[in-house]
Design a protein around this motif. Structure first.
Motif, short mmCIF file in Angstrom:
data_model
loop_
_atom_site.label_atom_id
_atom_site.label_comp_id
_atom_site.label_asym_id
_atom_site.label_seq_id
_atom_site.Cartn_x
_atom_site.Cartn_y
_atom_site.Cartn_z
N LEU A 193 0.74 -1.30 -0.18
CA LEU A 193 0.14 -0.16 0.29
C LEU A 193 1.06 1.06 -0.17
O LEU A 193 0.58 1.71 -0.48
CB LEU A 193 -0.70 -0.04 1.28
N LEU A 194 1.76 0.89 0.82
CA LEU A 194 2.52 2.57 1.28
C LEU A 194 4.29 2.59 -0.36
O LEU A 194 3.96 3.59 -0.63
CB LEU A 194 3.67 2.21 1.96
N ALA B 208 5.73 11.40 -1.25
CA ALA B 208 6.46 10.54 -1.48
C ALA B 208 7.70 9.49 -1.11
O ALA B 208 8.03 9.07 -0.69
CB ALA B 208 6.66 10.36 -3.22
N ASP B 209 8.09 10.76 -0.22
CA ASP B 209 9.16 10.78 0.54
C ASP B 209 9.26 10.39 2.02
O ASP B 209 9.51 9.57 2.32
CB ASP B 209 10.27 12.27 1.13
N LEU B 210 7.90 10.96 2.27
CA LEU B 210 7.40 10.16 3.82
C LEU B 210 7.52 8.85 3.69
O LEU B 210 7.94 8.04 4.64
CB LEU B 210 6.48 10.99 4.41
N CYS B 211 6.17 8.38 2.60
CA CYS B 211 6.16 7.14 2.06
C CYS B 211 7.45 5.52 2.22
O CYS B 211 7.69 4.69 2.39
CB CYS B 211 5.06 6.71 1.45
N LYS C 112 10.56 7.04 4.02
CA LYS C 112 10.87 6.59 4.93
C LYS C 112 10.39 5.70 5.93
O LYS C 112 10.74 4.86 6.10
CB LYS C 112 10.53 8.34 5.66
N ALA C 113 9.02 5.45 5.61
CA ALA C 113 8.55 4.38 5.89
C ALA C 113 9.10 3.49 5.73
O ALA C 113 9.01 2.14 6.78
CB ALA C 113 6.59 5.06 6.68
N ILE C 114 8.60 3.03 4.71
CA ILE C 114 9.35 1.53 3.73
C ILE C 114 10.83 1.11 4.44
O ILE C 114 10.78 0.44 5.15
CB ILE C 114 8.66 1.22 2.66
N LEU D 274 9.92 -1.47 7.34
CA LEU D 274 9.37 -2.51 6.68
C LEU D 274 10.04 -2.72 6.18
O LEU D 274 10.20 -3.69 4.64
CB LEU D 274 7.64 -2.41 5.84
N LYS D 275 11.75 -3.09 6.26
CA LYS D 275 12.91 -3.92 5.15
C LYS D 275 12.37 -5.60 4.97
O LYS D 275 11.81 -5.97 5.86
CB LYS D 275 14.20 -3.70 6.23
#
Length: 55
Positions: free
Chosen positions: A23-24, A43-46, A48-50, A54-55
Protein backbone atom coordinates in the motif's frame (compact mmCIF):
# COMPACT_ATOMS: atom_id res chain seq x y z
CA UNK A 1 -4.31 13.77 12.38
CA UNK A 2 -7.54 12.34 13.72
CA UNK A 3 -9.20 9.63 11.61
CA UNK A 4 -12.95 9.23 11.42
CA UNK A 5 -14.65 5.90 12.00
CA UNK A 6 -15.37 5.63 8.27
CA UNK A 7 -11.70 6.22 7.44
CA UNK A 8 -10.59 3.58 9.94
CA UNK A 9 -13.12 1.12 8.54
CA UNK A 10 -11.90 1.77 4.99
CA UNK A 11 -8.27 1.21 6.05
CA UNK A 12 -9.18 -1.98 7.89
CA UNK A 13 -10.92 -3.34 4.81
CA UNK A 14 -8.00 -2.53 2.51
CA UNK A 15 -5.43 -3.95 4.94
CA UNK A 16 -7.28 -7.27 4.99
CA UNK A 17 -6.26 -7.74 1.35
CA UNK A 18 -3.19 -5.54 0.77
CA UNK A 19 0.00 -5.48 2.81
CA UNK A 20 1.09 -2.20 4.39
CA UNK A 21 4.32 -2.33 2.37
CA UNK A 22 2.43 -2.76 -0.91
CA UNK A 23 0.00 0.00 0.00
CA UNK A 24 2.78 2.44 0.90
CA UNK A 25 4.79 1.51 -2.20
CA UNK A 26 1.79 2.21 -4.42
CA UNK A 27 1.10 5.48 -2.64
CA UNK A 28 4.77 6.47 -2.95
CA UNK A 29 4.77 5.76 -6.69
CA UNK A 30 1.55 7.72 -7.21
CA UNK A 31 2.79 10.71 -5.22
CA UNK A 32 6.11 10.64 -7.10
CA UNK A 33 4.26 11.02 -10.41
CA UNK A 34 2.73 14.33 -9.28
CA UNK A 35 4.61 17.57 -9.79
CA UNK A 36 3.69 19.57 -6.68
CA UNK A 37 5.95 19.83 -3.63
CA UNK A 38 3.34 18.39 -1.23
CA UNK A 39 3.14 15.18 -3.30
CA UNK A 40 6.94 14.89 -3.43
CA UNK A 41 7.02 15.26 0.37
CA UNK A 42 4.38 12.53 0.68
CA UNK A 43 6.41 10.25 -1.61
CA UNK A 44 9.49 10.84 0.56
CA UNK A 45 7.50 10.13 3.72
CA UNK A 46 6.21 6.83 2.29
CA UNK A 47 9.74 5.85 1.26
CA UNK A 48 11.12 6.65 4.71
CA UNK A 49 8.35 4.64 6.38
CA UNK A 50 9.05 1.63 4.16
CA UNK A 51 12.82 1.72 4.60
CA UNK A 52 12.66 2.42 8.34
CA UNK A 53 9.94 0.03 9.45
CA UNK A 54 9.26 -2.50 6.69
CA UNK A 55 12.66 -3.74 5.53
Amino acid sequence: MKLSLDELTALKLVLEFVSVKDLLTSAMNHFAEQEDIHSKDNADLCFKAITSFLK
